[in-house]
Design an enzyme around this catalytic site. Structure first.
Site, PDB file in Angstrom:
ATOM      1  N   SER A 152      -6.180  27.481  16.490  1.00  0.00           N
ATOM      2  CA  SER A 152      -4.803  27.601  16.968  1.00  0.00           C
ATOM      3  C   SER A 152      -3.868  26.944  15.960  1.00  0.00           C
ATOM      4  CB  SER A 152      -4.656  26.914  18.328  1.00  0.00           C
ATOM      5  OG  SER A 152      -3.296  26.754  18.689  1.00  0.00           O
ATOM      6  N   TYR A 165      -5.383  19.718  23.343  1.00  0.00           N
ATOM      7  CA  TYR A 165      -5.838  21.008  22.827  1.00  0.00           C
ATOM      8  C   TYR A 165      -5.757  21.032  21.298  1.00  0.00           C
ATOM      9  CZ  TYR A 165      -6.254  26.078  22.304  1.00  0.00           C
ATOM     10  OH  TYR A 165      -6.672  27.342  21.940  1.00  0.00           O
TER      11      TYR A 165
END
Length: 246
Positions: A152, A165
């Site tokens: 990501s 995350y």
């Protein structure tokens, strides 16, 4: 284990985690159409059964519900791949935003991040993929195979609420880079898929309209398929650049 035969025993085998929805599901569909045999997994047995029924009409598929955090479940996945002839591709796609159900709440600030959820985030996003990779490496080495670890932009950019995350994906990125040095016969690709119109992305932005984001099948899946076809050196790739759509 229920394996339905629809393809040939010579077709390559891919193991895909988080395959019941979003990117994992669309990638499984695309690989099935390209003739890959599949070992797929997701936490929801009901959702996975629906996917298994769909894909079994196209290719040979073994579907095993469970969590990548579970030791026994990872062993079953490796055994299923071995039974089909050994994995030539591992896609570590399963992930969690926070390790718990946000239930419409915003992503937590680091000062308020529940520690059990933070631990779960690292277990699912880092430990699970590494542990499954360890089990499948003998098969991948044998086939000169490849690993796709989904990452990501939160792994390289700081965003409010994305501490857990982002940090977990950054850890997976670094582990992937080290693995690529240690396993020169296996391709290790970190893929940043970009924003996508998925349930997980919607969970991160509750109440927001994300209809302008592309579907996984529009950019991320074609990018990963191009990566597999071209078989470039290990490294970190942006999905959109692999198809020239940037």
């Amino acid at each position: 284990m229920d394996i339905t035969t629809a393809g040939t025993a010579s077709a390559p085998v891919a193991v895909i985690t988080g395959a019941s929805r979003g990117l994992g599901l669309e990638l499984a569909r695309a690989l099935a159409r390209d003739g890959w045999r599949l070992v797929i997994t997701a936490r929801s047995a009901a959702d996975l059964a629906v996917v298994e029924a769909e894909l079994a009409a196209v290719t040979e598929v073994a579907a095993l519900a469970g969590s990548v955090v579970d030791d026994d479940h990872r062993e079953r996945l490796a055994a299923a791949a071995e039974k089909l002839g050994g994995a030539a591709l591992l896609v570590n796609n399963a992930g969690t935003l926070t390790g718990y159900d946000l239930a419409g709440a915003p992503m937590p600030a680091l000062a308020d991040f529940p520690l059990p959820g933070l631990l779960e985030t690292f277990e699912v996003n880092v430990l699970g993929p590494i542990a499954l990779t360890q089990l499948l490496l003998p098969q991948l080495r044998h086939h000169g195979g490849s690993i796709v670890n989904l990452s990501s932009d939160a792994a390289r950019e700081a965003y409010v609420g994305w501490s857990g995350y982002g940090a977990s994906k950054a850890a997976l990125d670094h582990a992937s880079a080290v693995l690529a040095l240690e396993e020169p016969e296996v391709r290790v690709w970190v893929v940043e898929p970009g924003d996508m119109r998925t349930d997980m992305y919607q969970e991160a932005f509750p109440g927001e309209d994300i209809s302008d984001r592309p579907l996984p099948a529009d950019t991320a899946v074609p990018g990963i398929l191009a990566l597999i076809a071209r078989h470039p050196a290990s490294g970190r790739y942006l999905a959109e650049t692999l198809t020239g759509s940037h």
